[in-house]
Design a protein around this motif. Structure first.
Motif, short mmCIF file in Angstrom:
data_model
loop_
_atom_site.label_atom_id
_atom_site.label_comp_id
_atom_site.label_asym_id
_atom_site.label_seq_id
_atom_site.Cartn_x
_atom_site.Cartn_y
_atom_site.Cartn_z
N GLN A 178 0.83 -1.21 0.00
CA GLN A 178 0.00 0.00 0.00
C GLN A 178 0.87 1.26 0.00
O GLN A 178 0.34 2.37 0.04
CB GLN A 178 -0.92 0.02 1.23
N GLY A 198 -5.11 5.37 5.81
CA GLY A 198 -5.70 6.48 6.55
C GLY A 198 -6.71 7.28 5.74
O GLY A 198 -7.03 8.41 6.11
N GLU A 203 -12.26 4.46 5.14
CA GLU A 203 -12.39 3.84 6.46
C GLU A 203 -13.64 4.24 7.24
O GLU A 203 -14.14 3.47 8.04
CB GLU A 203 -11.12 4.17 7.28
MO1 MOS Z 1 -5.65 1.69 6.30
S1 MOS Z 1 -5.64 0.49 8.00
O1 MOS Z 1 -5.00 3.09 6.93
O2 MOS Z 1 -4.71 0.85 5.21
#
Ligand code: MOS
Length: 740
Positions: A204, A501, A702
């Protein structure tokens, strides 16, 4: 319709399907483990079968003699891994094979490299490991503070206020370890050319991954290139590097051959992080009118012995509600379990389970409707920091969500609502999640063929970053989406943000706008004084929907930008843009920036056969301006699926003898399936938050998960009368129901 006739200005706020969708559904999107090279070898790690002890000896003679085996690596021959230092983020900072100590079940102790995956797998099973000083592991999930409690947030005098409050709630809530199960397994394909690495990774954050790998492999950053073109999601489990990536790279360098290492589903339960379990005591004090006078949250989170990744359950507690007295404390408890890491909505998600369950219990104690209770405690400012909110519409989330759901028809009496022979339970919860920007750099090319290329060293976790970037460019330039090429997923590009995030979109907005303006300026400078613009200065020219024209004229009188570049014999002009992060930004720190939401949930409970279903969810989300309602809704729907899993299914179980996750597969680790999905309705409030960026877009990755589990647990209580304070909700819990 010619492309130039397409009105592209509405690119923002339009339901544009994913630009990478056709590649994905046709199987042409190249995921990390899809990369294949001549002479590619396969690596399979050997995991420890104890959780605490030492390696006494490793006998690899049988494995080394098996067909196709190129080499068996152990601590004796893997070579040097350096420590990560301050190079970047990593959750398991101990280099693989560092010493003979075993800290958790499944810890890599050897690595087999062979010509085929099957040969490597068979040989890995033949590696014999003897252990000594084996001790029973401590994998207990019940937590008590084993290290000093620290105060994370405090105002007023919470204990005195609790002691004198007319109505109080004092309960403890627990959440289990959850394991990230993106369908794409973690994988590394490592290529070493004698001097530099090209690493195809499932990460990521390609930029962080490059920095950490360079440091730990002992090569300059310039000699490491990370490629992650597509991700089959990650949920936080792929934010930081894990040991397998180092092992694959080391083997590739040693053997001089490309090496592929795909982490198996079983290993995913031990070697690439998980959301740790938490235990939270919440104390609320209120006046009879429902006004909160005190909120205290004391939480304990479990970590491994070797690292400390804090599960910050107090993430949103300080500013969620107005209360003069508040205290949040945290403590960690170490266990013989592998390092934990961030999982979608880290901290806030388990934290809100406790806070929003307790608020429901308070509403019941006060005999005040739970929506009304929250409305009465809406803060005017962020009371934890004493600063205003950039843009907060929690009240409207509550009222619009309630209205859409039909909340006013709710009979608060337990088990009182029935429909089609089952009991209905209606519950709700509020939620919040941070909104921030990270540093980001963007390059934007206006090409002589009339196309536009936008590039940044970021990646698309699956949420739609390709599409967002195309939309931003379409918006800034007025060029049709079809003519925009998005290039991401390569650390050789200008450094972009990590996908975590919920910060990617908000971070890229200013950088793309600046890059577009820069490119246009260069184009106008090129056009001025030439061809149709002889005698015109750059400042007399304008760029509208892909055409350069005199400010005094109309776009139709101008020429396409491709013509300008061709005439000037330029392949392209390049614009550059930069965003600055909000974390050290004084202006950004003047405001409390978050997204908000409210979930309304209906469950059905059939007491005759103890069957519980989540049947309906209405979610109202305040996440700033929604750039794309289609991908946006998709994010929230996915989050609700995950919330149903958190409430009812997900639970990593460690058996006490060996510390192994016993449900380490997709049959026994239960997640939400299509058949479990409720009817979902997502409302976006769509108020731009221009304190974060010019478009007013906050992230939505999120926020949709935060608050879902308590809304479900609250609905379960309404239906059954059983208050479940330990997730997931189990049938055994509900058998205590007196509702028949
Ligand atoms: Mo997310 S847990 O900030 O990839």
């Amino acid at each position: 319709m010619s492309p130039d006739a397409t009105s592209t200005r509405p690119a923002i706020g339009a339901s544009i399907p994913r630009v990478d969708g056709p590649l994905k559904v046709s199987g042409r999107a190249t995921y990390s483990s899809d990369h294949h090279f001549p002479g590619l070898l396969y690596a399979v790690p050997v995991g420890a079968t104890i959780a605490r002890g030492e390696i006494a000896a490793i006998d690899d003679s049988a494995a080394a003699a098996m067909p196709g085996v190129r080499k068996v690596y152990t601590r004796a021959n893997i070579g040097t891994f350096y420590k990560p230092g301050k190079s970047g983020m990593i959750d398991e900072s101990r280099p693989p094979f560092e010493d003979d100590t075993v800290h958790y079940y499944g810890q890599y102790v050897a690595l087999v490299v062979a010509d085929t995956f099957e040969q490597a797998t068979a040989a890995a099973r033949a590696v014999k490991v003897d252990y000594r000083n084996v001790a029973p592991p401590d994998v207990r999930l019940a937590l008590s503070p084993e290290e000093n409690q620290t105060t994370d947030s405090e105002r007023g005098h919470v204990d005195a206020a609790l002691a004198s409050a007319p109505v109080t709630v004092d309960q403890t809530y627990t959440t289990p370890p959850e394991t990230h199960n993106p369908i794409e397994l973690h994988a590394s394909v490592a290529v070493w050319d004698g001097k530099a690495f090209t690493l195809y990774e499932t990460t990521q954050s390609i930029m962080n991954h490059r920095a950490v790998m360079a440091q730990m492999l002992g090569v300059p950053k310039e000699n490491v290139r990370i490629v992650t073109e597509f991700l089959g999601s990650g949920f936080g489990g792929k934010l930081w590097p894990w040991p397998h990536a180092l092992l694959a790279a080391a083997a590739a360098r040693d053997l001089g051959k490309p090496v592929k290492l795909v982490v198996t589903r079983q290993m995913m339960f031990h070697n690439v992080g998980h959301r740790t379990n938490t235990q939270q005591r919440v104390r609320l004090g209120a006046n009879h009118d429902g006004k909160l006078v005190a909120l205290r949250q004391d939480f304990i989170y479990r970590t491994s012995r070797i690292d400390d990744s804090k599960e910050d359950c107090g993430e949103v507690t300080g500013f969620l509600y107005s209360t003069p007295n508040l205290k949040v404390t945290s403590a960690r408890a170490r266990r013989d379990i592998a390092p934990n890491t961030a999982m979608r909505g880290p901290g806030a998600v388990p934290g809100l389970f406790a806070i929003e369950s307790a608020m429901d219990e308070l509403a019941l104690a006060l005999k005040i409707d739970p929506v009304e209770l929250r409305l009465r405690n809406e803060p005017a400012i962020d009371e934890s920091l004493g600063i205003p909110f950039s843009s907060r519409h929690m009240k409207e989330c509550l009222t619009r969500g309630a209205e859409h759901f039909g909340w006013s028809r709710r009979n608060p009496a337990t088990g009182s609502m029935r429909q089609d022979g089952v009991v209905l339970g209606w519950g709700m919860a509020a939620c919040a999640w941070m909104a921030q920007r990270l540093d980001a750099e963007v390059s934007l090319l206006l090409n002589a063929d009339g196309s536009v290329r936008v590039a940044s060293g970021t990646q698309d976790i699956g949420t739609g970053t390709y599409t967002m970037l195309a939309q931003m460019v379409a918006y800034d330039l007025g060029v049709p989406i079809e003519r925009i090429q998005v290039v991401i997923g390569d650390s050789a590009l200008p450094p972009g943000p990590l996908s975590g995030g919920s910060m990617v979109t908000g971070s890229l907005v200013p950088a793309v706008a600046q890059a577009a303006a820069d490119a246009v300026q260069q184009l106008l400078d090129t056009a001025a004084g030439h061809g149709p613009f002889v005698g015109a200065k750059a400042e007399q020219l304008a760029f509208t929907e892909g055409r350069v024209h005199l400010r005094s004229g109309t776009p139709a009188d101008g020429v396409p930008f491709a013509d300008i570049l061709k005439q000037a014999r330029l392949a392209h002009v390049e614009g550059k843009g930069k965003s600055r992060n909000t974390f050290g930004d004084k202006e950004a720190k003047k405001f409390s920036m978050h997204s908000y939401g409210a979930h309304f949930v209906e469950v059905t409970w059939d007491p005759a056969i103890a069957r519980l279903r989540v049947s309906r969810v209405v979610t109202a989300i305040d996440a700033g301006r929604i750039l794309n309602p289609l991908t946006g809704r998709n994010q929230i729907e996915g989050a609700i699926a995950m919330g149903v899993g958190m409430a009812l299914f997900e639970d990593t179980r460690y058996e006490p003898l060996h510390g192994k996750a016993i449900n380490s597969n997709l049959a026994d680790y239960i997640m939400t399936t299509h058949a479990d999905m409720p009817d979902v309705d997502v409302l976006f409030l769509d108020y731009p938050d221009t304190k974060l960026n010019a478009l007013g877009a906050r992230g939505i990755g999120e926020i949709g998960l935060a608050g879902v589990a308590p809304a479900i647990a609250n609905a379960v209580h309404h239906a059954t009368g059983v208050r479940v304070r330990e997730l997931p909700v189990k049938i055994e819990d509900l058998l205590a129901s007196h509702v028949v």
